[in-house]
Design an enzyme around this catalytic site. Structure first.
Site, short mmCIF file in Angstrom:
data_model
loop_
_atom_site.label_atom_id
_atom_site.label_comp_id
_atom_site.label_asym_id
_atom_site.label_seq_id
_atom_site.Cartn_x
_atom_site.Cartn_y
_atom_site.Cartn_z
N CYS A 79 -7.02 -3.03 3.09
CA CYS A 79 -7.07 -1.71 2.43
C CYS A 79 -7.30 -1.86 0.93
O CYS A 79 -6.73 -1.12 0.12
CB CYS A 79 -5.79 -0.91 2.68
SG CYS A 79 -5.56 -0.49 4.40
N ASP A 96 2.50 1.85 -8.23
CA ASP A 96 2.59 1.59 -6.79
C ASP A 96 3.45 0.34 -6.64
O ASP A 96 3.01 -0.78 -6.92
CB ASP A 96 1.17 1.37 -6.24
CG ASP A 96 1.17 0.90 -4.79
OD1 ASP A 96 2.25 0.53 -4.28
OD2 ASP A 96 0.09 0.89 -4.17
N GLN A 125 4.40 -3.55 -3.01
CA GLN A 125 4.52 -5.01 -2.85
C GLN A 125 5.51 -5.61 -3.85
O GLN A 125 5.78 -6.80 -3.78
CB GLN A 125 3.15 -5.67 -3.02
CG GLN A 125 2.13 -5.29 -1.97
CD GLN A 125 2.51 -5.78 -0.58
OE1 GLN A 125 3.30 -6.70 -0.41
NE2 GLN A 125 1.96 -5.15 0.44
N LYS A 147 8.26 -2.51 3.81
CA LYS A 147 7.85 -3.73 3.11
C LYS A 147 9.07 -4.50 2.63
O LYS A 147 8.94 -5.58 2.07
CB LYS A 147 7.00 -3.38 1.88
CG LYS A 147 5.85 -2.43 2.12
CD LYS A 147 4.61 -3.13 2.53
CE LYS A 147 3.43 -2.17 2.50
NZ LYS A 147 2.33 -2.63 3.35
N HIS A 184 -4.66 -0.89 -3.82
CA HIS A 184 -4.69 -0.52 -2.40
C HIS A 184 -5.37 0.85 -2.29
O HIS A 184 -5.27 1.67 -3.21
CB HIS A 184 -3.25 -0.45 -1.91
CG HIS A 184 -3.07 -0.26 -0.44
ND1 HIS A 184 -3.21 0.96 0.16
CD2 HIS A 184 -2.74 -1.13 0.54
CE1 HIS A 184 -2.97 0.82 1.46
NE2 HIS A 184 -2.69 -0.43 1.72
N1 PLP Z 1 0.20 0.05 -1.81
C1 PLP Z 1 0.21 -1.26 -1.53
C2 PLP Z 1 0.06 -2.24 -2.65
C3 PLP Z 1 0.39 -1.69 -0.22
O1 PLP Z 1 0.41 -2.98 0.05
C4 PLP Z 1 0.53 -0.71 0.80
C5 PLP Z 1 0.64 -1.12 2.21
O2 PLP Z 1 0.04 -2.08 2.64
C6 PLP Z 1 0.51 0.63 0.45
C7 PLP Z 1 0.35 0.98 -0.86
C8 PLP Z 1 0.66 1.71 1.48
O3 PLP Z 1 1.94 1.72 2.00
P1 PLP Z 1 2.31 2.69 3.21
O4 PLP Z 1 1.30 2.41 4.27
O5 PLP Z 1 3.68 2.25 3.59
O6 PLP Z 1 2.26 4.07 2.71
#
Ligand code: PLP
Length: 422
Positions: free
Chosen positions: A380, A216, A219, A242, A139
């Protein structure tokens, strides 16, 4: 009889506890909404899950009866608010399998957590000539903070590639790691492809090379039983929204010795021990990284969300989502003109696809007319799109409250979309 291996690879679905989905759904009044004349089918869970009554009630109850600022007051409300906030920290510790609640830092979410690590740990540890590694399927929030760090420090950002199924090529990791590698940052589960990455295996290789592993977990938390110690992470970031909690709050977990050695990130109230114009000293963990008034109500909501998940059981949730994913993939694969993106052996909850000759946004718009909420775009994760030579995909992502009937409605609506554009 040998159990059939499942798409998420963790355990045979047939052996997992079943989930009473109708009972789950009663906890989410939003699912009764009509979109036009159709009942909502919410398949945008990888962006944000819906919140159950237990979370909404916990937040409202706290706001109605015990709301106050935390940590600073001697009065009853402030003490109760502090108890609730610190109780939420302990709840997150338990959820993550962490050793110590002081290792849990409340932040706005995954993005802020990764930025904290980049700007605090990264600035202290990464120098000119060093390198770090991110994967091709990250992401943007697990790419851009590291790019910014590398640009600032004169370090090299290396990319761990994936194959066309959407699996990381681990042999390449060994080639990329060397004595100048300081950090490796990888998602536990890809938001664009659903790939479940072998984090424990990656951690072993990263540690052998003397680097730290930032995971990260955005998900992963709605789908996997997380144990940050067993997986060998050094840092782990996730967002409440999430995992059936509110937006605007999430947490960073880090190994205590690393967090203790790191310089503070933002300065302000709450993160200090004493302030003088000639010298300021900082508070111990976790306050050192929580400058200013935190998202107190959000933390309470997050704790309630984790209770909700535990009540239904991660094993049952994960098996349920896996059944839905398998059903959806099988049915879409039977339709001509559908290209699924991402076919890793181990996948969770996410189904990205393209329809021949139809823009992903048009697919999303037509599905919405049938009440079906999916996401269309680059999610993203533009490097993932570049890998497959596409600008965007349509993404359906499943959660605890989705049903087989909803999968069938999705597939039927996809078929109608194809007819519409034929
Ligand atoms: N990392 C992953 C794999 C994600 O799916 C997301 C959100 O879609 C994020 C990071 C970013 O999360 P946040 O917008 O809650 O900071």
């Amino acid at each position: 009889m040998t159990a059939t291996p499942t798409i998420d690879g963790s355990q045979p679905v047939s052996a997992a506890p079943t989930l009473d989905v109708e009972a789950v759904r009663r906890e989410f009044p939003i699912l009764e909404r009509l979109i036009g004349k159709a009942r909502l089918v919410y398949l945008d869970n990888a962006a944000s899950t819906q919140r159950p009554l237990a979370v909404l009630d916990a937040e409202r109850d706290f706001e109605t009866h015990a709301y106050s600022n935390v940590h600073r007051g001697v009065h009853t409300l402030s003490q109760e608010a502090t108890e609730a906030y610190e109780g939420a920290r302990e709840r997150v510790r338990r959820f993550l399998g962490a050793a110590d609640a002081r290792e849990v830092i409340f932040l706005r979410g995954t993005t802020e957590a990764i930025n904290l690590v980049a700007q605090s740990y990264g600035r202290a540890e990464v120098s000119a000539g060093d390198n770090m590694v991110v994967s091709e399927m990250e992401h943007h929030s697990n790419i851009v903070p590291w790019q910014m760090l590398c640009q600032e420090r004169g370090a090299e950002l290396r990319v761990l590639p994936m194959d066309d199924d959407g699996e990381l090529i681990l042999e390449e990791l060994d080639r990329l790691l060397d004595e100048r590698t300081r950090i490796v940052a990888v998602g536990a589960v890809s938001n664009a492809l659903g790939t479940i990455n072998p984090i424990a295996e990656i951690a072993r290789r990263v540690h052998d090379a003397g680097a730290v592993l930032v995971v990260d977990g955005a998900q992963a938390v709605p789908h996997q039983q997380v144990d940050v110690q067993a997986m060998g992470a050094d840092f782990f970031a996730f967002s409440a929204h999430k995992v059936y909690g509110p937006s605007g709050v999430g947490a960073l977990w880090g190994r205590r010795e690393l967090l203790e050695a790191m310089p503070p990130w933002q300065g302000g109230g709450s993160m200090i021990q004493s302030v003088r114009f000639d010298q300021t000293t900082y508070a111990p963990l976790p306050a050192k990284f929580e400058a200013g008034t935190p998202e107190i109500v959000g933390a309470v909501g997050l704790a309630a969300a984790l209770d909700f998940v535990d009540r239904w059981g991660m094993e049952a949730i994960s098996a349920h989502e896996t059944r839905l994913l398998e059903r959806a993939c099988a049915q879409l694969d039977d339709l001509p003109g559908v290209r699924r993106i991402g076919n890793a052996r181990r996948r969770a909850s996410v189904l990205s696809f393209l329809l021949d000759g139809i823009h992903a946004h048009d697919v999303g718009t037509l599905l919405d007319r049938d009440g079906i909420a999916v996401r269309a775009g680059h999610h993203c994760a533009q490097p993932v799109m570049q890998h497959y030579g596409v600008a965007s995909t349509t993404r359906a992502s499943f959660g605890i409250y989705n049903t087989e009937e909803e999968v069938d409605r999705l597939v039927e609506a996809v078929r109608r979309t194809q007819e519409f554009f034929a």
